[in-house]
Design a protein around this motif. Structure first.
Motif, short mmCIF file in Angstrom:
data_model
loop_
_atom_site.label_atom_id
_atom_site.label_comp_id
_atom_site.label_asym_id
_atom_site.label_seq_id
_atom_site.Cartn_x
_atom_site.Cartn_y
_atom_site.Cartn_z
N HIS A 70 0.84 -1.21 0.00
CA HIS A 70 0.00 0.00 0.00
C HIS A 70 0.87 1.25 0.00
CE1 HIS A 70 -2.95 -2.99 1.29
NE2 HIS A 70 -3.87 -2.15 0.84
N ASP A 71 1.55 1.46 -1.08
CA ASP A 71 2.36 2.67 -1.27
C ASP A 71 1.44 3.76 -1.81
OD1 ASP A 71 4.26 4.57 -1.65
OD2 ASP A 71 5.19 3.60 -3.40
N VAL A 72 0.92 4.56 -0.88
CA VAL A 72 -0.03 5.60 -1.27
C VAL A 72 0.77 6.81 -1.75
CG1 VAL A 72 -2.00 6.99 -0.53
CG2 VAL A 72 -1.59 4.74 0.49
N SER A 73 0.95 6.92 -3.04
CA SER A 73 1.83 7.94 -3.59
C SER A 73 1.16 9.31 -3.70
CB SER A 73 2.35 7.52 -4.97
OG SER A 73 1.26 7.26 -5.83
N VAL A 74 -0.18 9.34 -3.66
CA VAL A 74 -0.86 10.62 -3.87
C VAL A 74 -0.79 11.50 -2.63
CG1 VAL A 74 -2.40 9.72 -5.63
CG2 VAL A 74 -3.08 9.59 -3.22
N ILE A 75 -0.54 10.93 -1.46
CA ILE A 75 -0.44 11.70 -0.22
C ILE A 75 0.75 11.19 0.59
CG2 ILE A 75 -2.92 12.18 -0.06
CD1 ILE A 75 -3.10 9.94 2.02
N ARG A 76 1.19 12.01 1.57
CA ARG A 76 2.29 11.61 2.42
C ARG A 76 1.74 10.80 3.59
NH1 ARG A 76 5.75 16.20 5.13
NH2 ARG A 76 4.81 15.52 7.07
N VAL A 77 2.16 9.56 3.69
CA VAL A 77 1.61 8.64 4.69
C VAL A 77 2.74 7.96 5.44
CG1 VAL A 77 0.29 6.51 5.04
CG2 VAL A 77 -0.54 8.22 3.44
N ASN A 78 2.55 7.81 6.75
CA ASN A 78 3.45 7.01 7.59
C ASN A 78 2.66 5.84 8.15
OD1 ASN A 78 4.72 9.87 7.72
ND2 ASN A 78 6.30 8.53 8.51
N PHE A 79 3.26 4.66 8.09
CA PHE A 79 2.65 3.46 8.67
C PHE A 79 3.45 3.07 9.92
CE2 PHE A 79 1.54 3.20 4.18
CZ PHE A 79 0.20 2.84 4.22
N HIS A 80 2.76 2.88 11.02
CA HIS A 80 3.39 2.38 12.25
C HIS A 80 2.77 1.04 12.61
CE1 HIS A 80 4.99 6.50 13.90
NE2 HIS A 80 5.55 6.12 12.77
N ALA A 81 3.55 -0.03 12.46
CA ALA A 81 3.06 -1.36 12.82
C ALA A 81 3.18 -1.58 14.33
CB ALA A 81 3.86 -2.43 12.08
N TRP A 82 2.40 -2.53 14.83
CA TRP A 82 2.45 -2.80 16.27
C TRP A 82 3.83 -3.29 16.67
CZ3 TRP A 82 3.71 -7.55 18.19
CH2 TRP A 82 3.59 -8.66 17.35
N GLN A 83 4.54 -3.98 15.76
CA GLN A 83 5.89 -4.43 16.09
C GLN A 83 6.83 -3.26 16.35
OE1 GLN A 83 4.06 -5.48 13.48
NE2 GLN A 83 4.32 -7.68 13.10
N PHE A 84 6.65 -2.17 15.59
CA PHE A 84 7.48 -0.98 15.80
C PHE A 84 7.25 -0.41 17.19
CE2 PHE A 84 7.31 3.69 15.92
CZ PHE A 84 8.66 3.98 15.71
N MET A 85 5.99 -0.33 17.60
CA MET A 85 5.69 0.24 18.92
C MET A 85 6.23 -0.64 20.04
SD MET A 85 1.96 1.97 18.29
CE MET A 85 1.37 0.87 17.02
N ALA A 86 6.17 -1.97 19.86
CA ALA A 86 6.73 -2.87 20.86
C ALA A 86 8.24 -2.68 20.97
CB ALA A 86 6.39 -4.31 20.52
N GLN A 87 8.92 -2.53 19.83
CA GLN A 87 10.37 -2.31 19.85
C GLN A 87 10.73 -0.96 20.46
OE1 GLN A 87 11.45 -2.79 15.74
NE2 GLN A 87 11.10 -5.00 15.74
#
Length: 557
Positions: free
Chosen positions: A233-250
């Protein structure tokens, strides 16, 4: 009576006759195994707390964040929410980046515009008070704890005052102080707290032209496939950040990044001091053990039986100390693993691998302590004549300086608090690490103190005949006691000099550091040497005042 029962009875009798030595071994191994166990147990503890918080709050698998607005943003977020891999979602909702003032402290805060009735995803758990209502604020528990704010208090957010109606926890963001996520400050590591307001109250804040981000919480069909979902899901039309639950645990584990090395290295230092201390005690008992071995041989005991008795004595005490150390670690772990109050749940305690490591350490202390009296400790005489005792004293002093330099070296590094302006909140990570360094340093100093006194006394006991002969040749008790103190001071000098650079090298393994001024290093070395002289003065003077005739008659009897 069987051989095994005889060994145990003789070992128990020996422990009863030497209660002080048994208590020292018990305490030394308990402290060492507890510290090491804590260090080895922290690895997966933060993730366990995150998972428990995530389960209790219906935490999202992916949080989508965008600072953009407009129809294209709305369409892109709606497309993500309708993806076949998404089984539930929450939002989009506003994140407003503001400032919060409470009890004289000012901090950045991320305000979540929340529904008054949470949905199926991202349902913060209220731990005190109730959920958001119009005109009221709910604070994230870690943030509220740092502020010292409770339900019924008031906070001011960008000029508007709100009563605190609730305290809650969530798994949709990292722990306090990392609620920023993306935000205008530059990224998730910028210190910020978290608060919830109703959507209408958050909209009113946003009308003050404060920075705003839109967020969307997603629950996936396969929570383990977050990276695959993000990649597709590379949403190129807008600037988007994805934060997965694994990132928050780390990210939660970052809080303990320096805590674990402190405890692990401290545990090994304490283990070394435990071995040297017990070895010194065994040296003092070498003469008595020799007489006892002679009596046992006279009644038919073999050398193997005598060695088995000594090994059993140390082994039983060390294993008991290991059990006590693991218990202490289990009780202390909850406070260490969660210095912020942002997570709920309980820790499982030391793992099987940790238990095996600490047990191996305890057994090593016992075996070394039991074997040293026969092959080595009978050869430990005056420090000037034999290098073994000097090595023990020098290494004990070096270990002490390593621990002593850790705290001022840590304080010499640049630090940032959480907050804005002249009033900032203290850093939780810095506070916890500093307390741990202080505790480890105190424990190391305490064991090193006992070791120095013990080494002086055992040296005096082994050298009583030569000291008595020196007295007959005109030496005064003061000269004798000064000589015993000097015997400990000489190996302490290179140990003190070596301890500081070794401590700095160990500390620098975490990265480039600011070193201590030379004046502080010199003062630490001199203070350690003066402390060594002071600690050896009393046992040396007591030994030097023993009557000459009594000593010589005892040695020739």
């Amino acid at each position: 009576m069987g051989r095994t029962m005889l060994v145990f009875r003789l070992a128990i009798a020996d422990v009863r006759r030497h209660r002080a030595q048994a208590v020292m071994l018990l305490l030394a191994v308990t402290v060492a195994t507890a510290t090491l166990s804590l260090g080895l147990s922290l690895g997966g503890a933060t993730e366990a707390l995150y998972q428990q918080t995530r389960a209790a709050t219906a935490g999202p698998d992916v949080v989508v964040l965008t600072p953009s607005t407009g129809p294209a943003v709305t369409s892109a977020l709606a497309s993500l929410a309708q993806d076949p891999e998404v089984i539930a979602h929450n939002g989009p909702y506003r994140l407003v980046y503001a400032t919060l003032t409470a009890r004289g402290s000012t901090s950045r805060v991320v305000v979540h515009g929340a529904a008054e009735t949470p949905g199926a995803v991202n349902r913060p758990l209220v731990t005190s008070g109730h959920w958001v209502r119009s005109g009221g604020a709910v604070l994230e528990r870690g943030f509220a704890t740092a502020l010292g704010v409770r339900v019924g208090g008031h906070v001011t957010i960008s000029g508007r005052t709100f009563p605190v109606v609730g305290i809650a926890v969530t798994a949709a963001t990292s722990i306090y102080p990392w609620a920023q996520q993306i935000g205008p400050g530059g990224g998730p590591s910028d210190p910020s707290g978290l608060a919830w307001l109703t959507r209408s109250d958050a909209r009113a804040l946003a009308s003050q032209e404060l920075p705003v981000t839109l967020a969307l919480d997603l629950k996936l069909r396969d929570p383990a496939a977050t990276q695959a979902f993000i990649d597709t899901h590379d949403v190129s039309v807008i600037r988007v950040n994805f934060h997965a639950w694994q990132f928050m645990a780390q990210q939660d584990a970052v809080m303990l990044r320096t805590t674990q090395p402190i405890l692990v290295i401290g545990g090994w230092l304490l283990s070394f001091l435990a071995i040297t201390g017990v070895a010194a005690l065994a040296a003092g008992r070498a003469a008595e053990q020799t007489r006892r071995a002679g009596l046992l041989k006279a009644v038919g005991a073999t050398p193997g039986l005598i060695a088995a008795v000594l090994l059993t004595e140390y082994l039983v005490l060390a294993l008991l100390a290991d059990a006590l150390g693991l218990t202490v670690a289990r009780l202390a772990e909850p406070a260490l693993v969660s210095p912020t109050a942002s997570r709920i749940g309980s820790v499982v305690g030391p793992s099987g691998a940790t238990i095996a490591a600490t047990t191996a350490l305890a057994v090593a202390v016992a075996v070394l302590s039991a074997l040293l009296p026969t092959p080595l400790l009978l050869g430990l005489r005056l420090t000037a004549r034999r290098p073994g005792r000097a090595v023990l004293q020098g290494c004990s002093t070096a270990a002490t300086l390593i621990a002593v330099t850790a705290l001022p070296t840590y304080d010499a590094q640049p630090r940032k608090g959480y907050g804005l302006g002249s009033s900032t909140l203290p850093s939780l990570q810095v506070g916890q690490d500093r307390r741990l360094l202080l505790v480890v340093a105190i424990l190391v100093i305490a064991l090193a103190t006992v070791n120095t006194i013990t080494l002086t006394w055992t040296t005096a006991m082994e050298a009583r005949a030569s000291m008595a002969m020196a007295r007959t040749l005109g030496a005064t008790p003061g000269q004798i006691s000064a000589g015993l103190s000097t015997a400990q001071l000489l190996p302490a000098l290179p140990g003190a000099i070596a301890g500081i650079p070794v401590g700095i090298v160990l500390y620098s393994l975490n990265g480039k550091i600011n070193t201590l001024p030379f004046s502080w290093v010199l003062a630490a070395v001199l203070a350690t040497l003066l402390a060594t002289v002071a600690l050896t003065a009393l046992p040396a003077r007591l030994a030097a005042r023993r009557p000459v005739a009594q000593t010589l008659s005892a040695e020739t009897a």
